[in-house]
Scaffold this active site. Structure first.
Site, PDB file in Angstrom:
ATOM      1  CG  ASP A 186      92.291 129.841 108.007  1.00 18.45           C
ATOM      2  OD1 ASP A 186      92.472 129.015 107.141  1.00 18.45           O
ATOM      3  OD2 ASP A 186      91.541 129.629 108.960  1.00 18.45           O
ATOM      4  N   GLY A 243      89.374 128.347 104.985  1.00 16.25           N
ATOM      5  CA  GLY A 243      89.554 129.759 105.220  1.00 16.25           C
ATOM      6  C   GLY A 243      88.134 130.130 105.268  1.00 16.25           C
ATOM      7  NE  ARG A 244      85.018 127.032 109.454  1.00 18.93           N
ATOM      8  CZ  ARG A 244      85.579 126.252 110.415  1.00 18.93           C
ATOM      9  NH1 ARG A 244      85.360 126.988 111.794  1.00 18.93           N
ATOM     10  NH2 ARG A 244      86.510 125.296 110.441  1.00 18.93           N
ATOM     11  CG  HIS A 268      91.545 118.623 108.450  1.00 13.26           C
ATOM     12  ND1 HIS A 268      90.216 118.836 108.093  1.00 13.26           N
ATOM     13  CD2 HIS A 268      91.938 119.398 109.601  1.00 13.26           C
ATOM     14  CE1 HIS A 268      89.995 119.401 109.224  1.00 13.26           C
ATOM     15  NE2 HIS A 268      90.760 119.707 110.280  1.00 13.26           N
TER      16      HIS A 268
END
Length: 625
Positions: free
Chosen positions: A6, A49-50, A138
């Site tokens: 990330d 990219g939370r 993923h």
């Protein structure tokens, strides 16, 4: 050392794994572009990219996406209409494909999450466009590591060990991070606090602050994306009355087109009239020059080679004709994207200023060559793509022998007299030796290498890899080395040779090259604007000082404009390489990893520093993504 795809850790420009994830995303986007072009579709892509929009932002920058949604900078209220306007304007402008990139943690100003399905329904409802959603998931975590990640991780590993060896009882825990092109040590707690502050700023809806806390690299990416993706209406553009020409010089390098696109769009948004020159200085002398508009460079970022056309010809041969063309088209500044020839060209044009006033204009070059042999810059556009080609091929070649008997591969790389590709490619591919011109070797060294490999091969090791730069030695040719290894390894291993050739120059540019090209070129164009304003006197541009003829290069932590005259002393003109090259310090690392007993120069290792909150504008080095 921070390993995270990330790139969400404050204090480092890049975390280990980010570049590989970008490779996966860009591969998908490139593939989608071809299908979308034939079907006129809109694609909504969700990337990981939370809590951090880095992957979304950089992949949007690298593929020229129409719209990007990230958690750090939610869109203004009423963004839905704005986005639909932009999409339909692009369609009207003959753009067959729209790409919207969404970070999985994207939110609006009220902290409500924005989903891909919401966007799809919106586009279908407002515009009726055929819209598809792709969630990468993923895939982004998998695949082989890119060349950049292999080198980054290797450099970080060394720096981490050195940091450990130097600790005392009261040294705080530290993080090894990357700043521009340099390893830096920072206190772990400072980085963690800053990373947590980003989340707090986002929760408190202080979005500008969140972007600042992410660091200069992130901020610069966002600024550049906004500058290039959203065209201001004609009425809002300043009018400068300046004409700026862009050209490619030297051999093609992946990422040149991204640099040209960026220069053209930044130039237009600064109010200049932009001109594109085809086929370098040769084309210039023949008058192959025409105005280039915003839409003409759409979709250029992902294209390999040179779309403008490039030649190695130097200007001195046609200096009269070029001056005449400069006069006819009233060219007030030059931006050159190219390799060593571009550097030589600027030196020639600087000399020509004495005779021709036409060359008394701001001139700047952006280094672009696979060889990475331009003085004044640690990195050049195109070298990362070439390294990836070498690494991928070496991986395949090593695999080709799996399951057969023991085998050693001798591989010849490009680079002229510059050993960058052989050395850094060797480090990334896990080579046993890399022969280069900068580090002279004789028959005793060859013998020691063969013996070392033979000993290794008597154990459980099955394969060896030896890289050789094309010009490392005129007598110890690839054939010679191949025959030597074949003879000396008889009975233990057999040998094969491969000349990689022009596959190192082709291919779609890597995410790093697209990004580096885009950002360095935007910065060069902003410099041109500044110099045009400074040198405008009595109704014309007149620039005859050394500092108006520069090379923009990446130097350790910063992007620096350097007058080409000052770089003359740092250059070996016979062999077309800089006299000092930073990557030579990485060579002992390759030997250590190949199980040689050797020493490592620690003079360059970092000292513990402190996290700096938004450095002043000038040291904006964040090109290295």
């Amino acid at each position: 050392m921070v390993g995270s795809i990330d790139n969400d850790f404050c204090g480092t420009d890049m975390t280990i794994g980010t570049d590989s994830a970008l490779h996966r995303i860009i591969e998908v986007v490139d593939a989608i572009m071809t299908t979308a072009q034939s079907h006129q579709r809109t694609f909504v892509l969700e990337v990981m990219g939370r809590h951090c929009g880095y992957l979304a932002l950089v992949s949007a920058l690298a593929c020229g996406a129409d719209w990007v949604l990230i958690p750090e900078m939610p869109p203004e209220d009423g963004w839905e209409d704005k986005m639909c306007e932009k999409l339909s304007a692009n369609r009207a402008g003959m753009k067959r494909l729209n790409i919207i990139i969404v970070a999985e943690g994207a939110i609006d100003r009220s902290n409500r999450s924005i989903t891909t399905d919401y966007i799809k329904d919106l586009v279908v409802k407002c515009l009726g466009f055929d819209t598809r959603v792709t969630i990468l998931g993923h895939v982004q975590r998998g695949g082989t590591p890119s060349a950049f990640d292999r080198i980054l991780a290797s450099r970080m590993g060394v720096e981490a060990v050195l940091a450990l060896l130097e600790t005392t009882a009261n040294t705080p825990a530290c993080v090894v991070s990357l700043c521009g092109n340099q390893s830096v040590r920072l206190p772990l707690m400072e980085c963690v606090q800053m990373t947590q502050e980003v989340q707090r700023a986002m929760d408190g809806k202080r979005f500008e602050e969140a972007v600042k806390l992410r660091g200069r690299s992130f901020e610069n990416n966002l600024r550049t994306y906004k500058l290039l993706a959203h065209r201001k209406p004609e009425s809002e553009l300043p009018i400068s009355n300046f004409n700026v020409a862009v050209l490619n010089v030297g051999a093609p390098a992946a990422g040149m087109n991204a640099a040209v696109r960026s220069a053209v769009r930044v130039g237009i948004s600064e109010g200049h009239k932009m001109f594109a020159v085809s086929d370098g200085f040769e084309g210039f002398s023949k008058g192959q020059i025409k105005e280039i508009k915003w839409a003409d460079v759409g979709g250029w970022t992902g294209q390999g080679g040179s779309l403008l056309g490039t030649k190695r010809t130097l200007p001195a041969k046609y200096v009269d004709k070029i001056a005449e063309q400069m006069r006819q088209h009233n060219i007030n500044a030059l931006l050159i994207v190219g390799g060593f020839e571009a550097f030589l060209s600027l030196l020639e044009l600087l000399t020509a200023r004495g005779k021709y006033d036409e060359f008394c204009v701001p001139m700047v070059m952006v280094p672009a060559t696979v060889s990475n042999n331009v003085p004044g810059s640690d990195l050049s556009i195109g070298a990362d793509t070439a390294l990836n080609a070498i690494t991928a091929t070496c991986d395949r070649i090593k695999q080709s022998a799996s399951g057969t008997k023991r085998r050693v591969f001798i591989i010849e790389t490009m680079g002229g007299y510059c050993g960058y590709l052989a050395s850094v490619g060797g480090l990334a591919a896990g080579a046993d030796a890399a022969y280069i011109y900068e580090e002279p070797f004789d028959i005793r060294d060859l013998q020691a290498n063969v013996e070392h490999l033979t000993e290794k091969m008597k154990t459980s090791i099955q394969r060896g890899l030896v890289l050789r730069n094309e010009n490392c030695n005129e007598n110890y040719t690839t054939d010679f080395i191949y025959q030597l290894y074949s003879e000396e390894g008889r009975g233990v291993f057999d040998s094969r040779k491969n000349v990689l050739g022009h596959m190192q120059q082709g291919g779609a540019p890597s995410p790093f090259d697209r990004n580096f090209g885009t950002k360095i070129s935007a910065k060069a164009m902003q410099w041109v604007t500044k110099k045009l304003v400074e040198t405008f006197r009595q109704g014309r541009v007149f620039a005859n000082t050394e500092d108006t003829c520069c090379l923009l290069g990446m130097r350790r932590r910063a992007l620096v404009f350097q007058p080409v005259v000052q770089l003359k002393g740092e250059t070996d003109f016979v062999h077309r390489i800089p006299k000092e090259q930073w990557w030579l310090k990485l060579r002992p690392l390759m030997k250590i990893l190949a199980k040689y007993k050797t020493s490592y120069d620690v003079s360059d290792s970092g000292q513990l520093e402190h996290v700096v909150r938004n450095r002043p504008k000038e040291s904006d080095a964040s090109v290295a993504m």
